[in-house]
Design a protein around this motif. Sequence first.
Motif, mmCIF file in Angstrom:
data_model
loop_
_atom_site.group_PDB
_atom_site.id
_atom_site.type_symbol
_atom_site.label_atom_id
_atom_site.label_comp_id
_atom_site.label_asym_id
_atom_site.label_seq_id
_atom_site.Cartn_x
_atom_site.Cartn_y
_atom_site.Cartn_z
ATOM 1 N N UNK A 92 1.802 -5.580 39.844
ATOM 2 C CA UNK A 92 0.327 -5.454 39.505
ATOM 3 C C UNK A 92 -0.080 -4.908 38.372
ATOM 4 N N UNK A 93 0.944 -4.567 37.320
ATOM 5 C CA UNK A 93 0.827 -3.856 35.953
ATOM 6 C C UNK A 93 1.392 -2.191 36.005
ATOM 7 N N UNK A 94 1.483 -1.997 34.808
ATOM 8 C CA UNK A 94 1.979 -0.490 34.730
ATOM 9 C C UNK A 94 0.941 0.643 35.255
ATOM 10 N N UNK A 96 -0.749 0.697 37.728
ATOM 11 C CA UNK A 96 -0.564 1.009 39.059
ATOM 12 C C UNK A 96 0.689 1.855 39.419
ATOM 13 N N UNK A 97 1.709 1.441 38.409
ATOM 14 C CA UNK A 97 2.829 2.423 38.829
ATOM 15 C C UNK A 97 2.547 3.694 38.461
ATOM 16 N N UNK A 98 1.772 4.013 37.047
ATOM 17 C CA UNK A 98 1.379 5.235 36.726
ATOM 18 C C UNK A 98 0.533 5.946 37.891
ATOM 19 N N UNK A 99 -0.391 5.270 38.458
ATOM 20 C CA UNK A 99 -1.236 5.968 39.462
ATOM 21 C C UNK A 99 -0.493 6.246 40.385
ATOM 22 N N UNK A 100 0.785 5.603 41.019
ATOM 23 C CA UNK A 100 1.350 5.755 42.297
ATOM 24 C C UNK A 100 2.078 7.371 42.222
ATOM 25 N N UNK A 101 2.469 7.862 41.032
ATOM 26 C CA UNK A 101 3.005 8.968 40.827
ATOM 27 C C UNK A 101 2.282 10.117 40.831
ATOM 28 N N UNK A 102 0.878 10.064 40.566
ATOM 29 C CA UNK A 102 0.066 11.213 40.552
ATOM 30 C C UNK A 102 0.034 12.021 41.449
ATOM 31 N N UNK A 103 0.224 11.933 42.726
ATOM 32 C CA UNK A 103 0.144 12.958 43.843
ATOM 33 C C UNK A 103 1.294 13.611 43.528
ATOM 34 N N UNK A 139 9.384 -6.268 27.896
ATOM 35 C CA UNK A 139 10.626 -6.320 28.446
ATOM 36 C C UNK A 139 10.645 -7.085 29.738
ATOM 37 N N UNK A 140 9.432 -6.703 30.811
ATOM 38 C CA UNK A 140 9.636 -7.008 32.110
ATOM 39 C C UNK A 140 8.479 -8.086 32.263
ATOM 40 N N UNK A 141 8.044 -8.649 31.066
ATOM 41 C CA UNK A 141 7.090 -9.728 31.405
ATOM 42 C C UNK A 141 5.737 -9.394 32.141
ATOM 43 N N UNK A 142 5.290 -8.103 32.059
ATOM 44 C CA UNK A 142 4.163 -7.698 33.047
ATOM 45 C C UNK A 142 2.824 -7.921 32.451
ATOM 46 N N UNK A 143 1.690 -7.745 33.342
ATOM 47 C CA UNK A 143 0.449 -7.854 32.803
ATOM 48 C C UNK A 143 0.251 -7.071 31.657
ATOM 49 N N UNK A 144 -0.832 -7.233 30.921
ATOM 50 C CA UNK A 144 -1.178 -6.594 29.628
ATOM 51 C C UNK A 144 -1.899 -5.526 29.914
ATOM 52 N N UNK A 145 -1.524 -4.461 30.678
ATOM 53 C CA UNK A 145 -2.633 -3.136 30.863
ATOM 54 C C UNK A 145 -1.738 -2.064 30.390
ATOM 55 N N UNK A 146 -1.215 -2.067 29.053
ATOM 56 C CA UNK A 146 -0.359 -0.898 28.476
ATOM 57 C C UNK A 146 -1.660 0.155 28.296
ATOM 58 N N UNK A 147 -2.727 -0.371 27.636
ATOM 59 C CA UNK A 147 -3.639 0.536 27.318
ATOM 60 C C UNK A 147 -4.277 1.399 28.580
ATOM 61 N N UNK A 148 -4.486 0.740 29.660
ATOM 62 C CA UNK A 148 -5.146 1.522 30.698
ATOM 63 C C UNK A 148 -4.123 2.428 31.469
ATOM 64 N N UNK A 155 -4.110 11.371 31.116
ATOM 65 C CA UNK A 155 -4.778 12.098 32.065
ATOM 66 C C UNK A 155 -3.840 13.129 32.750
ATOM 67 N N UNK A 156 -2.633 12.527 32.948
ATOM 68 C CA UNK A 156 -1.700 13.303 33.862
ATOM 69 C C UNK A 156 -1.335 14.370 33.155
ATOM 70 N N UNK A 157 -1.459 14.581 32.014
ATOM 71 C CA UNK A 157 -0.866 15.791 31.188
ATOM 72 C C UNK A 157 -1.535 16.943 31.382
ATOM 73 N N UNK A 158 -2.719 16.882 32.227
ATOM 74 C CA UNK A 158 -3.452 18.224 32.433
ATOM 75 C C UNK A 158 -2.629 19.118 33.361
#
Length: 284
Positions: A92-94, A96-103, A139-148, A155-158
């Motif tokens: 579903x894109x990178x 989502x992977x980033x969001x999943x680690x927030x908590x 590399x993994x032929x993923x949806x182009x959502x690198x910017x998001x 944001x996580x760096x807070x």
Amino acid sequence: MSGSERRAREAFGNRLREIRLDAGLTGRQLAEVTGFHFTKVSRVEHGGQSLSDADIRGWASACGAVAQIPDLINEMRTVDTAYREWRRHTRAGLRRLQDSAASLYERTRLLRAHEHWVVPGLLQTAAYSRAIMTDWARTHDLPDDAEQANQVRMDRQRVLHEGDHRFVFLLAEQALYSLVPSAAEMIEQLDQLITVMDLPRVSLGIIPATAGLGAHTQTAFWIFDDVLVRVETLTAGLDITRAEEIELYVAAFERMRAAAVFGRNARALIAKARYEFVQQSATS
């Protein structure tokens, strides 16, 4: 099966072999008692086959190791479920992977991270992070959502500035030289490391390239409190939760921390790398 998964299965198989040997049973004798085919015993002990909960109970009971059954079942389930295939988790894109680690980051009080090739995400500049994200997507032929995805990481760096968190980062010296974005953007990234070193909750050490064998590992890893170690490879991610294994990673981290340099000496190594990129930038 990834190399990391195979090693975990082989380690579990070795443990079962030791239980069998401690009971004084050959593989064929164990097969006769449990009703397994004798080749199944060999496959399991060499990491080539999983066991059901019932199989583990039968194996341990036959070897007089009933007390180990709960731990063996838990370890087998960990081996079977701890590996997060990148294709499945990133389809579903990178972002989502980033969001999943927030908590996970929000609830972690002490984060210890070792990187041997790149700068950790929590310390990356936007340009550096964007280059990493773009490379993963390609590399993994993923949806182009690198910017998001990149914005989520920024944001996580807070967490570096808010809440009751502490951070210890150990970077191999090579991470200062890995040309991720352009030379000019690497200068910006190295300046960012100098800035981060002044944060009260952050300790940043650099492991010199000349440090001995015990000061380096074959892979990067992140320790979240004392409850989780996360290791990521090209094709899979491994979440380690067994206390015995976490202790090994903590011990390795402490050996590397003893070999690392901090403060003025760390700044000197960063400045040395920065000078190299200034020279590259001037000639490009």
